[in-house]
Design an enzyme around this catalytic site. Structure first.
Site, PDB file in Angstrom:
ATOM      1  N   CYS A   1       0.880  -1.182   0.000  1.00 57.68           N
ATOM      2  CA  CYS A   1       0.000   0.000   0.000  1.00 57.68           C
ATOM      3  C   CYS A   1       0.913   1.226   0.000  1.00 57.68           C
ATOM      4  O   CYS A   1       1.168   1.811   1.048  1.00 57.68           O
ATOM      5  CB  CYS A   1      -0.854   0.001   1.254  1.00 57.68           C
ATOM      6  SG  CYS A   1      -1.974  -1.384   1.365  1.00 57.68           S
TER       7      CYS A   1
ATOM      8  N   ALA B   1       1.352   4.498  -1.782  1.00 58.70           N
ATOM      9  CA  ALA B   1       1.270   5.961  -1.937  1.00 58.70           C
ATOM     10  C   ALA B   1       1.021   6.653  -0.592  1.00 58.70           C
ATOM     11  O   ALA B   1       0.295   6.120   0.233  1.00 58.70           O
ATOM     12  CB  ALA B   1       0.148   6.312  -2.908  1.00 58.70           C
ATOM     13  N   PRO B   2       1.621   7.818  -0.379  1.00 57.05           N
ATOM     14  CA  PRO B   2       2.417   8.604  -1.324  1.00 57.05           C
ATOM     15  C   PRO B   2       3.878   8.164  -1.473  1.00 57.05           C
ATOM     16  O   PRO B   2       4.586   8.722  -2.293  1.00 57.05           O
ATOM     17  CB  PRO B   2       2.350  10.024  -0.740  1.00 57.05           C
ATOM     18  CG  PRO B   2       2.186   9.798   0.737  1.00 57.05           C
ATOM     19  CD  PRO B   2       1.351   8.552   0.870  1.00 57.05           C
ATOM     20  N   GLY B   3       4.332   7.205  -0.671  1.00 54.19           N
ATOM     21  CA  GLY B   3       5.671   6.676  -0.912  1.00 54.19           C
ATOM     22  C   GLY B   3       6.699   6.922   0.169  1.00 54.19           C
ATOM     23  O   GLY B   3       7.879   6.648  -0.027  1.00 54.19           O
TER      24      GLY B   3
ATOM     25  N   LYS C   1       7.166   5.294   2.965  1.00 48.82           N
ATOM     26  CA  LYS C   1       7.789   4.037   3.417  1.00 48.82           C
ATOM     27  C   LYS C   1       8.479   3.332   2.254  1.00 48.82           C
ATOM     28  O   LYS C   1       9.452   2.608   2.470  1.00 48.82           O
ATOM     29  CB  LYS C   1       6.741   3.156   4.101  1.00 48.82           C
ATOM     30  CG  LYS C   1       6.174   3.828   5.347  1.00 48.82           C
ATOM     31  CD  LYS C   1       5.116   3.030   6.034  1.00 48.82           C
ATOM     32  CE  LYS C   1       4.441   3.833   7.135  1.00 48.82           C
ATOM     33  NZ  LYS C   1       3.509   4.863   6.646  1.00 48.82           N
TER      34      LYS C   1
ATOM     35  N   GLU D   1      -0.134   0.218  -5.467  1.00 43.18           N
ATOM     36  CA  GLU D   1      -1.036   1.285  -4.999  1.00 43.18           C
ATOM     37  C   GLU D   1      -2.304   1.189  -5.839  1.00 43.18           C
ATOM     38  O   GLU D   1      -2.239   1.184  -7.060  1.00 43.18           O
ATOM     39  CB  GLU D   1      -0.394   2.673  -5.130  1.00 43.18           C
ATOM     40  CG  GLU D   1      -1.343   3.836  -4.880  1.00 43.18           C
ATOM     41  CD  GLU D   1      -2.119   3.748  -3.554  1.00 43.18           C
ATOM     42  OE1 GLU D   1      -1.515   3.537  -2.496  1.00 43.18           O
ATOM     43  OE2 GLU D   1      -3.369   3.888  -3.606  1.00 43.18           O
TER      44      GLU D   1
ATOM     45  N   CYS E   1      -2.018   4.114  11.267  1.00 43.18           N
ATOM     46  CA  CYS E   1      -1.911   5.345  12.054  1.00 43.18           C
ATOM     47  C   CYS E   1      -3.216   5.500  12.833  1.00 43.18           C
ATOM     48  O   CYS E   1      -3.836   6.557  12.844  1.00 43.18           O
ATOM     49  CB  CYS E   1      -1.591   6.558  11.187  1.00 43.18           C
ATOM     50  SG  CYS E   1      -2.579   6.698   9.719  1.00 43.18           S
TER      51      CYS E   1
END
Ligand code: SAM
Length: 373
Positions: free
Chosen positions: A108, A110-112, A114, A147, A286
C-alpha cells in the site's frame, strides 16, 4: 508549550534520504548554523530557532522545532529529506529489508514515504556487501510497490522520482495488491512485505506526511446521526436527550466503521501471509484503536493463513536495536503477553513527539529458501 488539552507540540520530523546524501553532508550543506540539542529543547523552540535533534531510535532521522517550514528549501525539493513522522519510519526499520530477502513488496505504497525508506535501507545493506565495482547492482527494482488509487499513484511516482528511488522500485500502480496471486510463480522470490493499509487515521497529527484514511463508511457519523430529532426550538431536557442520542449514534457509527476497517485490514494481512517465500511482514496503521491494531494481529495469527503458514509475531528481543529499545508497547488488555510486547505503539502529544501509530512484525522460519510450507 503544552496545548490546552495538555498535549505537547509536534516537531517537524525529517528523514535524511540516504539514497542522495548523508546526515553529515546535509547538516553541513543546509543546516550549518544549527546546533544539535535534545528533543525537549526542540519541542519548546520557536519555528525559526536554529536547533535540531538527532533521533536515537531511527537512524538518519532529524527533528526541527514545531512549525519549522522546510517545504521551500532546496534539500526538500531535491529529495534530500523526506518529511516523515518518526512513527511512520518504524515499519520499514522493523522490516529491515536486505538483499537476501529477494524482492520486497510495499503493498500500500502511496504517497511513498515508506517505499523510499525501504529503498534506502535496502541500498544501505547492499553497499555494505558490495565491494567489487563490477558486481551487478542488485538494488535495481528489488522493491515492488502496489497502490490501488489512480490519483495517489501519480503522487507515488513523483515522490519516487524526487527521492531518486524510481529505478529501485518496480511500481505496480494503479493496481490492487489483493489481485496479485500469491500462487503465481511471479511472486516466488518475495521474501518480505510491508503492509500499511488504509485505516481510520485516528492517530494522525497534521496531514503533511501523507498518511491516508479509508474513505468514510456509508454509516459515517453524520449519516448515523440522521435519525436523531431535528434541530429547532427545544427545552433543556429535550436538548440533553438529543446530545445523548447524537453521542450514541456517533459511537455506533464509529463501531460500525472500525468493524469494516478491521475486516479489510485482516484480509490484507492474510493475503500477505500467503506469499510462499515470504518470511517477514510488518503491519502498521496510524490508528489508536485496538480493533485495527492488536485485534488484527491476533485474528491474523489464528486465521487459516496464519496457522497454515506458521506465522508468529517478531518478538521484541528479535527486533532491530532501535525498535527493541522503544518502550511503548501494545495494549495488554486481554491479549497474550508475548504479542503485546511484540507490538509497538506510539502516542500523539507526548514528549516523544510522534503521531499516534501502531506496528507489529510477523515472522516465520521456512525450512529452506523458496520452499513452500
Ligand atoms: N505507506 C504509505 C506511505 O507511507 O506513504 C501510506 C499508505 S496509506 C496509509 C494506504 C494506501 O493504501 C492508500 O494510498 C490506499 O489507496 C492504498 N490501498 C488500499 N487498499 C489497497 C489495495 N488493496 N491494494 C493496493 N493499495 C491499496
Amino acid at each position: 508549550a503544552h496545548a490546552p488539552d495538555g498535549s505537547l507540540p509536534h516537531p517537524r520530523w525529517m528523514r535524511v534520504n540516504t539514497l542522495t546524501t548523508t546526515p553529515k553532508e546535509l547538516l553541513n550543506r543546509a543546516f550549518n548554523n544549527y546546533t544539535e540539542t535534545t528533543l525537549a529543547d526542540v519541542l519548546s523552540a520557536k519555528p525559526t530557532d536554529c536547533v535540531y535533534y538527532r533521533d536515537t531510535h531511527v537512524p538518519d532521522l532529524l527533528a526541527l522545532p514545531p512549525g519549522a517550514d522546510v517545504s521551500k528549501t532546496s534539500v526538500y525539493r531535491g529529495g534530500n529529506v523526506i518529511l516523515q513522522d518518526k512513527a511512520s519510519c518504524f515499519p520499514a526499520l522493523l522490516l529491515d529489508p536486505r538483499p537476501e530477502d529477494g524482492r520486497v513488496v510495499d503493498a500500500c505504497a502511496a504517497p511513498g514515504n515508506k517505499t523510499t525508506h525501504l529503498a534506502a535501507l535496502y541500498a544501505s545493506h547492499t553497499s555494505d556487501s558490495t565491494t567489487a565495482s563490477d558486481t551487478p547492482d542488485t538494488t535495481a527494482s528489488r522493491i515492488v510497490a502496489f497502490e490501488r488509487d489512480a490519483g495517489r499513484s501519480k503522487i507515488l511516482a513523483k515522490m519516487l522520482k524526487t527521492a531518486k528511488a524510481d529505478e529501485r522500485v518496480d511500481v505496480r500502480a494503479p493496481a490492487d495488491f489483493l489481485a496479485a496471486d500469491p500462487g503465481d510463480e511471479e511472486w516466488d522470490d518475495v521474501g518480505a512485505i510491508l503492509l500499511d493499509p488504509s485505516c481510520s487515521g485516528s492517530g494522525i497529527v497534521g496531514r503533511e506526511d501523507g498518511a491516508c484514511v479509508f474513505p468514510r463508511a456509508p454509516a459515517d457519523v453524520k449519516g448515523a446521526a440522521k435519525g436523531a430529532p431535528k434541530k429547532g426550538k427545544m427545552g433543556k431536557v429535550a436538548k440533553e436527550e438529543r446530545v445523548k442520542e447524537d453521542v450514541g449514534a456517533e459511537e455506533a457509527a464509529l463501531k460500525e466503521r472500525l468493524t469494516a476497517l478491521s475486516a479489510f485490514q485482516l484480509h490484507m494481512v492474510e493475503h500477505a501471509m500467503r506469499f510462499p517465500a515470504c518470511r517477514r511482514i510488518t503491519y502498521s496503521t496510524c490508528s489508536i484503536h485496538g480493533a485495527e491494531n492488536e485485534a488484527v494481529v491476533i485474528r491474523s495469527l489464528i486465521s487459516d493463513a496464519g496457522r497454515e503458514g506458521r506465522w508468529r509475531v517478531l518478538r521484541r528481543e528479535e527486533q532491530v536495536e532501535g525498535m527493541k529499545a522503544w518502550g511503548v508497547r501494545g495494549d495488554r488488555g486481554g491479549w497474550v503477553h508475548e504479542v503485546a510486547e511484540a507490538c509497538i505503539r506510539c502516542e500523539a502529544g507526548t514528549a516523544e513527539g510522534t503521531m499516534g501509530f501502531f506496528v507489529c512484525g510477523f515472522v516465520r522460519d521456512l525450512p529452506d529458501w523458496n520452499e513452500q510450507v
